[in-house]
Design a protein around this motif. Sequence first.
Motif, PDB file in Angstrom:
ATOM      1  N   GLU A 194      -3.165  12.231  32.448  1.00 32.36           N
ATOM      2  CA  GLU A 194      -2.962  12.415  33.828  1.00 32.36           C
ATOM      3  C   GLU A 194      -3.880  12.210  34.762  1.00 32.36           C
ATOM      4  OE1 GLU A 194      -1.843  16.800  33.857  1.00 32.36           O
ATOM      5  OE2 GLU A 194      -0.038  16.409  32.509  1.00 32.36           O
ATOM      6  N   ALA A 195      -5.193  12.678  34.469  1.00 30.90           N
ATOM      7  CA  ALA A 195      -6.234  12.455  35.283  1.00 30.90           C
ATOM      8  C   ALA A 195      -6.839  11.066  35.864  1.00 30.90           C
ATOM      9  CB  ALA A 195      -7.711  13.145  34.692  1.00 30.90           C
ATOM     10  N   VAL A 196      -6.745  10.182  34.844  1.00 28.49           N
ATOM     11  CA  VAL A 196      -6.991   8.569  34.709  1.00 28.49           C
ATOM     12  C   VAL A 196      -5.921   7.837  34.567  1.00 28.49           C
ATOM     13  CG1 VAL A 196      -9.383   8.885  35.523  1.00 28.49           C
ATOM     14  CG2 VAL A 196      -8.675   8.666  33.197  1.00 28.49           C
ATOM     15  N   TYR A 207     -14.299   6.283  36.612  1.00 28.56           N
ATOM     16  CA  TYR A 207     -13.288   5.602  37.303  1.00 28.56           C
ATOM     17  C   TYR A 207     -13.715   5.045  38.719  1.00 28.56           C
ATOM     18  CZ  TYR A 207      -8.654   4.165  39.082  1.00 28.56           C
ATOM     19  OH  TYR A 207      -7.756   3.611  39.484  1.00 28.56           O
ATOM     20  N   ASN A 208     -13.988   6.278  39.456  1.00 28.08           N
ATOM     21  CA  ASN A 208     -14.354   6.284  41.049  1.00 28.08           C
ATOM     22  C   ASN A 208     -15.313   5.443  41.199  1.00 28.08           C
ATOM     23  OD1 ASN A 208     -11.823   8.042  41.513  1.00 28.08           O
ATOM     24  ND2 ASN A 208     -13.264   9.941  41.660  1.00 28.08           N
ATOM     25  N   VAL A 227     -13.245  15.443  31.218  1.00 30.74           N
ATOM     26  CA  VAL A 227     -12.164  14.735  32.066  1.00 30.74           C
ATOM     27  C   VAL A 227     -12.811  14.216  33.288  1.00 30.74           C
ATOM     28  CG1 VAL A 227     -10.011  15.106  33.545  1.00 30.74           C
ATOM     29  CG2 VAL A 227     -10.290  16.227  31.064  1.00 30.74           C
ATOM     30  N   GLN A 228     -13.639  15.376  34.042  1.00 30.88           N
ATOM     31  CA  GLN A 228     -14.476  14.923  35.030  1.00 30.88           C
ATOM     32  C   GLN A 228     -15.428  13.694  35.091  1.00 30.88           C
ATOM     33  OE1 GLN A 228     -13.855  16.655  38.109  1.00 30.88           O
ATOM     34  NE2 GLN A 228     -14.794  14.679  38.880  1.00 30.88           N
ATOM     35  N   ASP A 276     -26.024  14.375  32.063  1.00 30.07           N
ATOM     36  CA  ASP A 276     -24.891  14.082  32.484  1.00 30.07           C
ATOM     37  C   ASP A 276     -23.965  14.178  30.884  1.00 30.07           C
ATOM     38  OD1 ASP A 276     -25.598  11.852  31.434  1.00 30.07           O
ATOM     39  OD2 ASP A 276     -24.262  10.477  32.779  1.00 30.07           O
ATOM     40  N   LEU A 277     -24.166  14.891  30.144  1.00 27.10           N
ATOM     41  CA  LEU A 277     -23.402  14.889  28.698  1.00 27.10           C
ATOM     42  C   LEU A 277     -22.399  15.891  29.146  1.00 27.10           C
ATOM     43  CD1 LEU A 277     -25.758  14.872  25.562  1.00 27.10           C
ATOM     44  CD2 LEU A 277     -24.293  13.134  26.463  1.00 27.10           C
ATOM     45  N   PRO A 278     -21.138  15.582  29.282  1.00 23.42           N
ATOM     46  CA  PRO A 278     -19.926  16.706  29.137  1.00 23.42           C
ATOM     47  C   PRO A 278     -19.996  17.508  27.687  1.00 23.42           C
ATOM     48  CG  PRO A 278     -19.162  14.403  28.572  1.00 23.42           C
ATOM     49  CD  PRO A 278     -20.561  14.507  28.881  1.00 23.42           C
TER      50      PRO A 278
END
Length: 352
Positions: free
Chosen positions: A84-86, A50-51, A43-44, A34-36
Amino acid sequence: MHFFDDSLYPENQEKLVIQAAPYGPEWLPGDADDLPLTMDEHVQAAVDCYNAGATVLHIHVRELDGHGSKRMSMFNELMARLREAVPDMVLQIGGSISFAPEDEGADAKWLSYDTRHMLAEITPHPDQVTIAINTNQMNIVELFDDEDIEGTSIAKPAYYKAYRDMVVEAGPDFYLEHLKRLRTNNIQPHFQLANMAQLETVERLIRKGIHSGPLVLNYVAIGGGFAGRHPADLIEFIRRVPDGAVLTIEASMRAVAPMNAIGIALGTHVRVGNEDNLWRHKGERMSSVEQVEQMVQIANVLGREIATGPEAKKIYKIGEWYSDADATLAHLGMVPNRRPGQRGPMLRGVKS
Protein backbone atom coordinates in the motif's frame (compact mmCIF):
# COMPACT_ATOMS: atom_id res chain seq x y z
CA MET A 1 28.20 -8.28 -21.33
CA HIS A 2 29.31 -6.97 -24.68
CA PHE A 3 30.46 -3.36 -24.95
CA PHE A 4 30.19 -1.39 -28.18
CA ASP A 5 32.02 1.85 -28.85
CA ASP A 6 28.94 3.74 -27.69
CA SER A 7 28.05 1.56 -24.68
CA LEU A 8 29.35 4.14 -22.20
CA TYR A 9 27.03 6.82 -23.52
CA PRO A 10 24.25 7.19 -20.92
CA GLU A 11 21.56 7.58 -23.58
CA ASN A 12 22.34 4.01 -24.70
CA GLN A 13 22.23 2.52 -21.21
CA GLU A 14 19.23 1.29 -19.27
CA LYS A 15 17.92 3.76 -16.75
CA LEU A 16 19.56 3.25 -13.36
CA VAL A 17 17.78 1.02 -10.85
CA ILE A 18 18.75 1.81 -7.25
CA GLN A 19 18.28 -0.91 -4.64
CA ALA A 20 17.89 0.30 -1.07
CA ALA A 21 18.75 -1.93 1.90
CA PRO A 22 17.72 0.20 4.90
CA TYR A 23 17.00 -2.50 7.48
CA GLY A 24 20.58 -3.43 8.48
CA PRO A 25 20.02 -6.93 9.93
CA GLU A 26 23.57 -7.16 11.30
CA TRP A 27 23.20 -4.02 13.43
CA LEU A 28 21.50 -3.42 16.76
CA PRO A 29 19.66 -0.23 17.74
CA GLY A 30 22.21 2.51 18.32
CA ASP A 31 24.66 1.14 15.74
CA ALA A 32 23.08 3.31 13.05
CA ASP A 33 20.93 6.41 13.50
CA ASP A 34 18.30 5.31 10.99
CA LEU A 35 17.61 1.68 11.93
CA PRO A 36 13.84 1.08 11.90
CA LEU A 37 12.40 -0.64 14.95
CA THR A 38 8.60 -0.37 14.91
CA MET A 39 6.50 -1.50 11.95
CA ASP A 40 5.65 2.13 11.21
CA GLU A 41 9.37 2.92 11.05
CA HIS A 42 9.94 -0.02 8.68
CA VAL A 43 7.31 1.36 6.33
CA GLN A 44 8.58 4.93 6.62
CA ALA A 45 12.12 3.80 5.72
CA ALA A 46 10.74 2.35 2.50
CA VAL A 47 8.78 5.52 1.68
CA ASP A 48 11.79 7.73 2.36
CA CYS A 49 14.10 5.63 0.18
CA TYR A 50 11.55 5.58 -2.63
CA ASN A 51 11.09 9.35 -2.48
CA ALA A 52 14.88 9.73 -2.67
CA GLY A 53 15.07 7.67 -5.89
CA ALA A 54 15.23 3.98 -4.93
CA THR A 55 12.90 1.64 -6.79
CA VAL A 56 13.93 -1.73 -5.30
CA LEU A 57 13.58 -2.43 -1.58
CA HIS A 58 15.68 -5.15 0.09
CA ILE A 59 13.65 -6.26 3.10
CA HIS A 60 14.46 -7.59 6.56
CA VAL A 61 12.28 -7.23 9.66
CA ARG A 62 13.32 -6.27 13.20
CA GLU A 63 11.53 -7.15 16.43
CA LEU A 64 10.91 -4.46 19.04
CA ASP A 65 13.80 -5.82 21.11
CA GLY A 66 16.09 -4.82 18.25
CA HIS A 67 16.94 -8.31 17.00
CA GLY A 68 16.16 -9.53 13.50
CA SER A 69 12.77 -11.15 13.24
CA LYS A 70 12.40 -14.75 12.14
CA ARG A 71 8.59 -14.73 12.33
CA MET A 72 6.83 -15.08 9.00
CA SER A 73 3.84 -13.23 10.47
CA MET A 74 6.02 -10.13 10.73
CA PHE A 75 7.06 -10.46 7.09
CA ASN A 76 3.42 -10.92 6.07
CA GLU A 77 2.41 -7.78 7.93
CA LEU A 78 5.22 -5.68 6.50
CA MET A 79 4.61 -6.93 2.96
CA ALA A 80 0.94 -6.01 3.16
CA ARG A 81 1.74 -2.53 4.40
CA LEU A 82 4.49 -1.98 1.84
CA ARG A 83 2.17 -2.95 -1.03
CA GLU A 84 0.00 0.00 0.00
CA ALA A 85 2.75 2.46 0.97
CA VAL A 86 5.15 1.94 -1.99
CA PRO A 87 3.14 0.11 -4.67
CA ASP A 88 5.60 0.98 -7.43
CA MET A 89 8.68 -0.45 -5.69
CA VAL A 90 10.08 -3.90 -6.43
CA LEU A 91 9.77 -5.66 -3.07
CA GLN A 92 12.67 -8.01 -2.47
CA ILE A 93 12.89 -10.21 0.63
CA GLY A 94 16.40 -10.97 1.92
CA GLY A 95 16.77 -14.72 1.63
CA SER A 96 18.74 -15.09 4.87
CA ILE A 97 15.67 -13.84 6.81
CA SER A 98 18.06 -12.84 9.60
CA PHE A 99 21.61 -14.00 10.09
CA ALA A 100 22.24 -11.94 13.23
CA PRO A 101 23.22 -13.80 16.43
CA GLU A 102 20.46 -14.01 19.03
CA ASP A 103 22.74 -12.89 21.85
CA GLU A 104 26.33 -11.88 22.42
CA GLY A 105 28.46 -14.99 22.02
CA ALA A 106 25.89 -16.82 19.88
CA ASP A 107 26.65 -17.80 16.29
CA ALA A 108 25.78 -15.59 13.35
CA LYS A 109 24.20 -18.06 10.97
CA TRP A 110 21.75 -18.44 8.14
CA LEU A 111 18.57 -20.23 9.09
CA SER A 112 17.70 -23.78 8.11
CA TYR A 113 16.64 -24.70 4.60
CA ASP A 114 13.08 -25.42 5.73
CA THR A 115 12.77 -22.00 7.37
CA ARG A 116 14.12 -20.17 4.34
CA HIS A 117 11.76 -22.11 2.06
CA MET A 118 8.90 -20.46 3.98
CA LEU A 119 9.72 -17.17 2.25
CA ALA A 120 7.99 -18.55 -0.83
CA GLU A 121 4.75 -18.63 1.19
CA ILE A 122 4.74 -15.03 2.40
CA THR A 123 1.39 -13.35 1.71
CA PRO A 124 1.14 -11.08 -0.15
CA HIS A 125 3.97 -12.50 -2.21
CA PRO A 126 7.09 -10.37 -2.68
CA ASP A 127 8.29 -9.65 -6.20
CA GLN A 128 11.64 -11.28 -5.43
CA VAL A 129 13.49 -13.35 -2.86
CA THR A 130 17.28 -13.22 -2.89
CA ILE A 131 18.95 -16.60 -3.22
CA ALA A 132 22.49 -17.73 -2.49
CA ILE A 133 24.08 -20.40 -4.67
CA ASN A 134 26.64 -22.84 -3.22
CA THR A 135 27.75 -22.95 0.40
CA ASN A 136 30.31 -20.23 1.01
CA GLN A 137 32.20 -18.40 3.74
CA MET A 138 30.56 -15.05 4.56
CA ASN A 139 33.04 -13.24 6.79
CA ILE A 140 31.47 -9.79 6.52
CA VAL A 141 34.03 -8.16 8.85
CA GLU A 142 37.12 -9.11 6.83
CA LEU A 143 37.14 -5.83 4.90
CA PHE A 144 35.99 -3.65 7.80
CA ASP A 145 38.43 -1.11 9.25
CA ASP A 146 38.39 -0.59 12.99
CA GLU A 147 36.86 2.84 12.37
CA ASP A 148 34.01 1.22 10.39
CA ILE A 149 32.62 -0.53 13.45
CA GLU A 150 33.94 1.61 16.32
CA GLY A 151 31.15 2.06 18.86
CA THR A 152 28.86 -0.54 17.25
CA SER A 153 27.82 -3.94 18.55
CA ILE A 154 30.06 -5.66 15.99
CA ALA A 155 33.09 -4.09 17.70
CA LYS A 156 32.43 -6.36 20.67
CA PRO A 157 34.74 -9.40 20.41
CA ALA A 158 31.94 -11.97 20.65
CA TYR A 159 29.85 -10.40 17.90
CA TYR A 160 32.93 -9.78 15.75
CA LYS A 161 33.91 -13.44 15.99
CA ALA A 162 30.35 -14.52 15.19
CA TYR A 163 30.33 -12.56 11.94
CA ARG A 164 33.92 -13.51 11.12
CA ASP A 165 33.01 -17.20 11.22
CA MET A 166 29.63 -17.00 9.45
CA VAL A 167 28.93 -19.41 6.58
CA VAL A 168 26.17 -19.26 3.96
CA GLU A 169 24.61 -22.72 3.75
CA ALA A 170 23.27 -22.99 0.20
CA GLY A 171 23.98 -26.38 -1.31
CA PRO A 172 22.04 -28.09 -4.12
CA ASP A 173 19.47 -29.51 -1.69
CA PHE A 174 18.57 -25.92 -0.87
CA TYR A 175 18.68 -24.05 -4.15
CA LEU A 176 17.04 -26.73 -6.31
CA GLU A 177 14.02 -26.89 -4.00
CA HIS A 178 13.95 -23.13 -3.37
CA LEU A 179 13.94 -22.27 -7.08
CA LYS A 180 11.06 -24.70 -7.58
CA ARG A 181 9.01 -23.13 -4.79
CA LEU A 182 9.66 -19.59 -5.95
CA ARG A 183 8.59 -20.46 -9.49
CA THR A 184 5.40 -22.12 -8.20
CA ASN A 185 4.45 -18.88 -6.45
CA ASN A 186 5.56 -16.58 -9.30
CA ILE A 187 8.33 -15.04 -7.18
CA GLN A 188 11.45 -14.06 -9.07
CA PRO A 189 14.76 -15.33 -7.66
CA HIS A 190 17.34 -12.60 -7.27
CA PHE A 191 20.74 -14.31 -7.31
CA GLN A 192 23.32 -13.05 -4.78
CA LEU A 193 26.63 -14.21 -6.21
CA ALA A 194 29.96 -14.22 -4.43
CA ASN A 195 32.28 -15.19 -7.25
CA MET A 196 32.66 -16.46 -10.80
CA ALA A 197 32.21 -20.10 -9.78
CA GLN A 198 28.70 -19.32 -8.53
CA LEU A 199 27.87 -17.51 -11.78
CA GLU A 200 28.95 -20.64 -13.63
CA THR A 201 26.67 -22.77 -11.43
CA VAL A 202 23.75 -20.50 -12.29
CA GLU A 203 24.56 -20.85 -15.99
CA ARG A 204 24.42 -24.64 -15.60
CA LEU A 205 21.04 -24.34 -13.89
CA ILE A 206 19.82 -22.33 -16.90
CA ARG A 207 21.27 -24.73 -19.45
CA LYS A 208 19.61 -27.68 -17.68
CA GLY A 209 16.25 -25.92 -17.62
CA ILE A 210 16.16 -25.70 -13.82
CA HIS A 211 15.91 -21.90 -13.90
CA SER A 212 13.79 -20.68 -16.81
CA GLY A 213 13.39 -16.98 -16.32
CA PRO A 214 15.20 -13.64 -16.32
CA LEU A 215 18.67 -13.60 -14.79
CA VAL A 216 18.64 -10.88 -12.15
CA LEU A 217 21.64 -10.80 -9.83
CA ASN A 218 23.94 -8.90 -7.50
CA TYR A 219 27.73 -8.98 -7.63
CA VAL A 220 28.42 -9.07 -3.89
CA ALA A 221 31.82 -7.51 -3.21
CA ILE A 222 32.05 -7.76 0.57
CA GLY A 223 35.14 -10.00 0.89
CA GLY A 224 35.56 -12.83 3.37
CA GLY A 225 34.76 -15.57 0.86
CA PHE A 226 32.77 -13.29 -1.42
CA ALA A 227 34.24 -11.07 -4.13
CA GLY A 228 36.63 -8.36 -2.99
CA ARG A 229 37.11 -4.79 -4.12
CA HIS A 230 39.60 -5.21 -6.95
CA PRO A 231 38.24 -3.29 -9.97
CA ALA A 232 39.64 -5.89 -12.37
CA ASP A 233 37.52 -8.61 -10.74
CA LEU A 234 34.45 -6.39 -11.01
CA ILE A 235 35.11 -5.72 -14.68
CA GLU A 236 35.68 -9.41 -15.40
CA PHE A 237 32.42 -10.34 -13.67
CA ILE A 238 30.54 -7.73 -15.70
CA ARG A 239 32.17 -9.09 -18.85
CA ARG A 240 31.07 -12.64 -18.02
CA VAL A 241 27.45 -11.80 -17.22
CA PRO A 242 25.11 -12.52 -20.16
CA ASP A 243 23.94 -9.56 -22.23
CA GLY A 244 20.32 -10.12 -21.26
CA ALA A 245 20.96 -10.28 -17.50
CA VAL A 246 20.28 -7.50 -14.99
CA LEU A 247 23.31 -6.84 -12.79
CA THR A 248 23.56 -4.78 -9.59
CA ILE A 249 26.78 -3.94 -7.77
CA GLU A 250 26.89 -4.45 -4.00
CA ALA A 251 29.87 -3.60 -1.79
CA SER A 252 30.54 -2.67 1.84
CA MET A 253 31.36 0.39 3.90
CA ARG A 254 33.23 3.25 2.20
CA ALA A 255 33.88 1.12 -0.89
CA VAL A 256 30.15 1.25 -1.74
CA ALA A 257 30.26 4.63 -3.47
CA PRO A 258 33.36 4.07 -5.63
CA MET A 259 32.33 0.54 -6.64
CA ASN A 260 28.87 1.79 -7.52
CA ALA A 261 30.30 4.76 -9.43
CA ILE A 262 32.10 2.26 -11.67
CA GLY A 263 28.87 0.31 -12.06
CA ILE A 264 26.87 3.41 -12.96
CA ALA A 265 29.43 4.39 -15.58
CA LEU A 266 29.40 0.90 -17.10
CA GLY A 267 25.60 0.68 -17.29
CA THR A 268 24.89 -1.69 -14.38
CA HIS A 269 22.70 -0.96 -11.36
CA VAL A 270 23.52 -0.22 -7.70
CA ARG A 271 22.64 -1.09 -4.14
CA VAL A 272 23.05 1.13 -1.06
CA GLY A 273 21.78 1.33 2.51
CA ASN A 274 22.77 0.81 6.11
CA GLU A 275 22.92 -2.95 5.61
CA ASP A 276 26.05 -2.30 3.54
CA ASN A 277 27.50 0.99 4.74
CA LEU A 278 27.30 3.55 7.54
CA TRP A 279 29.72 6.19 6.25
CA ARG A 280 29.97 9.07 3.77
CA HIS A 281 33.60 9.87 4.60
CA LYS A 282 35.88 8.56 7.32
CA GLY A 283 34.24 9.56 10.58
CA GLU A 284 31.10 11.03 8.94
CA ARG A 285 27.92 8.98 9.16
CA MET A 286 25.51 8.63 6.26
CA SER A 287 21.90 7.42 6.33
CA SER A 288 20.31 5.03 3.86
CA VAL A 289 18.33 7.89 2.31
CA GLU A 290 21.49 9.98 1.92
CA GLN A 291 23.17 7.04 0.20
CA VAL A 292 20.31 6.82 -2.31
CA GLU A 293 20.58 10.55 -2.91
CA GLN A 294 24.33 10.18 -3.49
CA MET A 295 23.72 7.61 -6.23
CA VAL A 296 21.22 9.95 -7.86
CA GLN A 297 23.83 12.72 -7.78
CA ILE A 298 26.52 10.52 -9.35
CA ALA A 299 24.09 9.39 -12.06
CA ASN A 300 23.09 12.97 -12.75
CA VAL A 301 26.72 14.01 -13.18
CA LEU A 302 27.24 11.18 -15.69
CA GLY A 303 23.96 11.94 -17.45
CA ARG A 304 22.33 8.60 -16.63
CA GLU A 305 18.59 8.71 -15.97
CA ILE A 306 17.01 7.16 -12.88
CA ALA A 307 14.36 4.48 -13.42
CA THR A 308 10.87 5.02 -12.05
CA GLY A 309 9.19 2.20 -10.16
CA PRO A 310 7.27 0.89 -13.20
CA GLU A 311 10.42 1.18 -15.30
CA ALA A 312 12.40 -0.80 -12.71
CA LYS A 313 9.80 -3.58 -12.80
CA LYS A 314 10.09 -3.67 -16.59
CA ILE A 315 13.91 -3.73 -16.45
CA TYR A 316 13.79 -6.53 -13.85
CA LYS A 317 11.17 -8.36 -15.96
CA ILE A 318 9.02 -8.98 -12.90
CA GLY A 319 6.47 -11.75 -13.51
CA GLU A 320 8.20 -12.99 -16.68
CA TRP A 321 9.08 -16.67 -17.16
CA TYR A 322 10.25 -18.77 -20.11
CA SER A 323 9.14 -22.15 -21.38
CA ASP A 324 12.43 -24.05 -21.34
CA ALA A 325 16.23 -23.84 -21.47
CA ASP A 326 16.31 -22.90 -25.16
CA ALA A 327 13.93 -19.99 -24.65
CA THR A 328 15.83 -18.80 -21.58
CA LEU A 329 19.17 -18.89 -23.38
CA ALA A 330 17.68 -16.92 -26.27
CA HIS A 331 16.17 -14.26 -24.00
CA LEU A 332 19.48 -13.87 -22.16
CA GLY A 333 21.48 -13.59 -25.38
CA MET A 334 23.46 -16.73 -24.58
CA VAL A 335 24.63 -19.23 -27.18
CA PRO A 336 22.43 -22.35 -27.39
CA ASN A 337 23.22 -25.72 -25.84
CA ARG A 338 25.24 -28.17 -27.88
CA ARG A 339 23.13 -30.56 -29.92
CA PRO A 340 24.02 -34.27 -30.14
CA GLY A 341 26.90 -34.72 -32.55
CA GLN A 342 27.43 -30.98 -32.98
CA ARG A 343 31.09 -29.91 -33.11
CA GLY A 344 32.85 -26.60 -32.91
CA PRO A 345 31.68 -23.35 -31.34
CA MET A 346 28.01 -22.76 -30.60
CA LEU A 347 26.44 -19.91 -32.53
CA ARG A 348 23.13 -18.15 -32.14
CA GLY A 349 20.63 -18.88 -34.86
CA VAL A 350 21.29 -17.02 -38.12
CA LYS A 351 19.19 -16.52 -41.21
CA SER A 352 20.70 -17.65 -44.48
